[in-house]
Design a protein around this motif. Structure first.
Motif, PDB file in Angstrom:
ATOM      1  N   GLN A   9      20.073  -1.466   2.504  1.00 36.39           N
ATOM      2  CA  GLN A   9      20.132  -0.204   1.761  1.00 36.39           C
ATOM      3  C   GLN A   9      19.967  -0.493   0.280  1.00 36.39           C
ATOM      4  N   ARG A  10      20.525  -1.663  -0.134  1.00 38.79           N
ATOM      5  CA  ARG A  10      20.355  -2.147  -1.503  1.00 38.79           C
ATOM      6  C   ARG A  10      20.725  -3.617  -1.539  1.00 38.79           C
ATOM      7  N   ALA A  11      20.166  -4.323  -2.535  1.00 34.14           N
ATOM      8  CA  ALA A  11      20.459  -5.744  -2.707  1.00 34.14           C
ATOM      9  C   ALA A  11      20.209  -6.118  -4.161  1.00 34.14           C
ATOM     10  N   SER A  12      20.899  -7.164  -4.604  1.00 27.07           N
ATOM     11  CA  SER A  12      20.725  -7.622  -5.982  1.00 27.07           C
ATOM     12  C   SER A  12      20.988  -9.114  -6.064  1.00 27.07           C
ATOM     13  N   GLY A  21      17.622  -9.109 -10.690  1.00 27.05           N
ATOM     14  CA  GLY A  21      16.772  -8.423  -9.739  1.00 27.05           C
ATOM     15  C   GLY A  21      17.605  -7.524  -8.850  1.00 27.05           C
ATOM     16  N   ALA A  22      17.117  -6.326  -8.569  1.00 26.59           N
ATOM     17  CA  ALA A  22      17.838  -5.390  -7.710  1.00 26.59           C
ATOM     18  C   ALA A  22      16.853  -4.424  -7.069  1.00 26.59           C
ATOM     19  N   ILE A  23      17.142  -4.043  -5.825  1.00 26.53           N
ATOM     20  CA  ILE A  23      16.325  -3.074  -5.105  1.00 26.53           C
ATOM     21  C   ILE A  23      17.220  -2.071  -4.400  1.00 26.53           C
ATOM     22  N   GLY A  24      16.633  -0.950  -4.029  1.00 27.23           N
ATOM     23  CA  GLY A  24      17.270  -0.002  -3.128  1.00 27.23           C
ATOM     24  C   GLY A  24      16.843  -0.365  -1.718  1.00 27.23           C
ATOM     25  N   GLN A  25      16.417   0.605  -0.942  1.00 29.82           N
ATOM     26  CA  GLN A  25      15.998   0.368   0.437  1.00 29.82           C
ATOM     27  C   GLN A  25      14.855  -0.644   0.491  1.00 29.82           C
ATOM     28  N   GLY A  70       8.601   3.427   1.731  1.00 28.31           N
ATOM     29  CA  GLY A  70       8.647   3.232   0.280  1.00 28.31           C
ATOM     30  C   GLY A  70       9.633   2.173  -0.153  1.00 28.31           C
ATOM     31  N   GLY A  71       9.842   1.163   0.681  1.00 27.72           N
ATOM     32  CA  GLY A  71      10.810   0.112   0.388  1.00 27.72           C
ATOM     33  C   GLY A  71      10.285  -0.953  -0.553  1.00 27.72           C
ATOM     34  N   ALA A  72      11.202  -1.775  -1.041  1.00 27.68           N
ATOM     35  CA  ALA A  72      10.886  -2.864  -1.963  1.00 27.68           C
ATOM     36  C   ALA A  72      11.404  -4.184  -1.392  1.00 27.68           C
ATOM     37  N   PHE A  73      11.052  -5.262  -2.058  1.00 29.26           N
ATOM     38  CA  PHE A  73      11.471  -6.604  -1.655  1.00 29.26           C
ATOM     39  C   PHE A  73      12.325  -7.249  -2.735  1.00 29.26           C
ATOM     40  N   LEU A  74      13.361  -7.965  -2.304  1.00 29.04           N
ATOM     41  CA  LEU A  74      14.095  -8.892  -3.162  1.00 29.04           C
ATOM     42  C   LEU A  74      13.927 -10.258  -2.514  1.00 29.04           C
ATOM     43  N   VAL A  75      13.236 -11.174  -3.198  1.00 32.70           N
ATOM     44  CA  VAL A  75      12.894 -12.477  -2.630  1.00 32.70           C
ATOM     45  C   VAL A  75      13.704 -13.560  -3.344  1.00 32.70           C
ATOM     46  N   ILE A  76      14.386 -14.386  -2.539  1.00 28.53           N
ATOM     47  CA  ILE A  76      15.255 -15.438  -3.051  1.00 28.53           C
ATOM     48  C   ILE A  76      14.803 -16.765  -2.451  1.00 28.53           C
TER      49      ILE A  76
END
Length: 147
Positions: A9-12, A21-25, A70-76
């Motif tokens: 749902q969200r990540a940072s 870095g932070a995203i929603g869905q 309409g989602g995004a990516f958080l890549v680690i």
């Protein structure tokens, strides 16, 4: 390459107390690079992750891909995905060296950007604090040796 992909749902990600870095869905991607990985395996993995259908449609079925919601990516970057766990203290000699891993990490993110996705990220090799609100939870393991 290996990727642990979690629908969120969200990540940072935070480095030294600052959110970088932070995203929603979307997807939280923990990405590991092996010593034999190359641009071809990187491109295959990005293609696969970008099109997997695990988001719910109007009937509640996992039938939509990240672009459809309409989602995004958080890549680690996550070299520990290549841990050797035969002993109590993990060994990491199966992970790619930074001179191989860092450019492929960057390429993976660029592949996603070229597909039109918003991509946030941590810092390669940094000590990071990652937070997420998992959705489902839905977590998938991708391995280019199996794709």
């Amino acid at each position: 390459m290996k990727a642990v992909v979690t629908r969120v749902q969200r990540a940072s990600v935070e480095i030294e107390g600052k959110v970088c870095g932070a995203i929603g869905q979307g997807f939280l991607v923990l990405l590991g690079v092996g010593p034999d990985d190359d641009e071809t395996s990187c491109d295959r993995l990005a293609e696969k992750v970008a099109h997997v259908r695990v988001f719910s449609d109007e009937a509640g079925k996992m039938n939509l891909s990240i672009d459809q919601v309409g989602g995004a990516f958080l890549v680690i970057s996550q070299f520990t995905l290549y841990a050797d766990l035969k002993k109590r203290r993990p060994g990491f000699s199966h992970a790619a060296k930074p001179e191989i891993a860092a450019p492929l990490y960057e390429r993976f993110m660029e592949d996603l950007r070229q597909k039109g996705f918003a991509v946030e990220h941590g810092e390669f090799g940094a000590d990071m604090k990652v937070a997420s609100v998992n959705d489902g939870p839905v977590t998938l393991l991708f391995d280019t040796d199996c794709l």
